[in-house]
Design a protein around this motif. Sequence first.
Motif, PDB file in Angstrom:
ATOM      1  N   ASP A 160       0.836  -1.207   0.000  1.00 25.80           N
ATOM      2  CA  ASP A 160       0.000   0.000   0.000  1.00 25.80           C
ATOM      3  C   ASP A 160       0.869   1.256   0.000  1.00 25.80           C
ATOM      4  O   ASP A 160       0.624   2.204  -0.758  1.00 25.80           O
ATOM      5  CB  ASP A 160      -0.910  -0.027   1.223  1.00 25.80           C
ATOM      6  N   LEU A 173      -4.375  -3.416  -6.760  1.00 26.53           N
ATOM      7  CA  LEU A 173      -5.157  -2.903  -5.640  1.00 26.53           C
ATOM      8  C   LEU A 173      -5.772  -4.051  -4.839  1.00 26.53           C
ATOM      9  O   LEU A 173      -5.784  -4.031  -3.610  1.00 26.53           O
ATOM     10  CB  LEU A 173      -6.256  -1.972  -6.156  1.00 26.53           C
ATOM     11  N   HIS A 177      -5.411  -5.106  -0.727  1.00 26.60           N
ATOM     12  CA  HIS A 177      -6.503  -5.208   0.227  1.00 26.60           C
ATOM     13  C   HIS A 177      -6.810  -6.646   0.633  1.00 26.60           C
ATOM     14  O   HIS A 177      -7.325  -6.865   1.729  1.00 26.60           O
ATOM     15  CB  HIS A 177      -7.726  -4.482  -0.308  1.00 26.60           C
ATOM     16  N   ASP A 222     -13.326   2.557   1.147  1.00 29.31           N
ATOM     17  CA  ASP A 222     -12.966   3.522   0.096  1.00 29.31           C
ATOM     18  C   ASP A 222     -14.138   4.439  -0.234  1.00 29.31           C
ATOM     19  O   ASP A 222     -13.962   5.639  -0.487  1.00 29.31           O
ATOM     20  CB  ASP A 222     -12.526   2.782  -1.167  1.00 29.31           C
ATOM     21  N   LYS A 245      -3.582   7.844  -3.034  1.00 27.32           N
ATOM     22  CA  LYS A 245      -3.753   6.395  -3.095  1.00 27.32           C
ATOM     23  C   LYS A 245      -4.762   6.019  -4.183  1.00 27.32           C
ATOM     24  O   LYS A 245      -5.780   6.688  -4.365  1.00 27.32           O
ATOM     25  CB  LYS A 245      -4.249   5.860  -1.753  1.00 27.32           C
ATOM     26  N   THR A 246      -4.461   4.929  -4.879  1.00 27.94           N
ATOM     27  CA  THR A 246      -5.436   4.346  -5.779  1.00 27.94           C
ATOM     28  C   THR A 246      -6.504   3.651  -4.939  1.00 27.94           C
ATOM     29  O   THR A 246      -6.191   2.942  -3.983  1.00 27.94           O
ATOM     30  CB  THR A 246      -4.772   3.317  -6.708  1.00 27.94           C
ATOM     31  N   THR A 247      -7.767   3.861  -5.271  1.00 26.29           N
ATOM     32  CA  THR A 247      -8.882   3.246  -4.553  1.00 26.29           C
ATOM     33  C   THR A 247      -9.844   2.633  -5.558  1.00 26.29           C
ATOM     34  O   THR A 247      -9.726   2.848  -6.769  1.00 26.29           O
ATOM     35  CB  THR A 247      -9.636   4.287  -3.708  1.00 26.29           C
ATOM     36  N   TYR A 248     -10.805   1.884  -5.055  1.00 29.99           N
ATOM     37  CA  TYR A 248     -11.798   1.311  -5.951  1.00 29.99           C
ATOM     38  C   TYR A 248     -12.597   2.394  -6.678  1.00 29.99           C
ATOM     39  O   TYR A 248     -12.815   2.295  -7.888  1.00 29.99           O
ATOM     40  CB  TYR A 248     -12.707   0.348  -5.180  1.00 29.99           C
TER      41      TYR A 248
END
Length: 294
Positions: A160, A173, A177, A222, A245-248
Amino acid sequence: MSESFKEFMTSRKELIEKELPLYIEKLSAPQTLKEAMLYSLNAGGKRLRPILVLASLKAFGKEEAMGMPAACAVEMIHTYSLIHDDLPCMDDDDLRRGKPTNHKVYGEALAVLAGDGLLTQSFQAVISLDNVDPVQKLRLVSELVHAAGAEGMAGGQAADMEGEAKNLSLQELEYIHMHKTAKLLTFSLVAGAILAGAGQSEIEKMRVFGQHIGIAFQIRDDILDIEGTVDKIGKPVGSDTHNQKTTYPSLLTINGAKDKLASHIALAKNVLEDLNMQHTFLQDLTDLIAIRES
């Protein structure tokens, strides 16, 4: 959700919060360290992970009390991870569950040590299980190491951090998670199944169920980082965007993330239907993860 489920959640949370401090209060350790450990351990929260241990045992028709040490162990590990996540070298957060983070109260050095203390004490809790076959204890310790260590939560956290300010793929991603969030949730369910004496096939189905609700939990997290409020989630909103941050939602859009959440919830319920056990409360817990506001 039924009144019986709400009563289950409330009563088990109270039991867990009564039991948790006992593991720390009895330690022969510097008082300031114990206070720092207890500060975060007593800070509230959903207590989802330990409740899942008890719910898993209940689903298999076993006495929940036998799982309390394992339930407390997983909550200690979760709490230690939050203390470390909040540090300036990590997410640098000032609030956790509506209260100042551990390092804001006790300083960075003691916060690190409080996390270390909770992590190691969690294994003592598992070892303290009464009337449990030594082989089962060893398996529980092995599962906990896998869930919390470099192959689990710690590895997910490292990935992360490395992923900040990068455009991650959906696969990357999900790796983060699955390891950072889902593995510890999965441990809770698997621990209950192991203590219940479930067969290997049932244990593995519980593992798959845990993976789906773990990813669902993170997707909801998210979404709440965008749609939630500080009052409800107890920490700053928009921290994922701030930390690049990359998130859904950033990959799939907010509606796409909600669709992905619904898909994992449906798959989790399908696994439960395939298990021969009393899974009503686990279904209710799955629904709760999908709609939670904090």
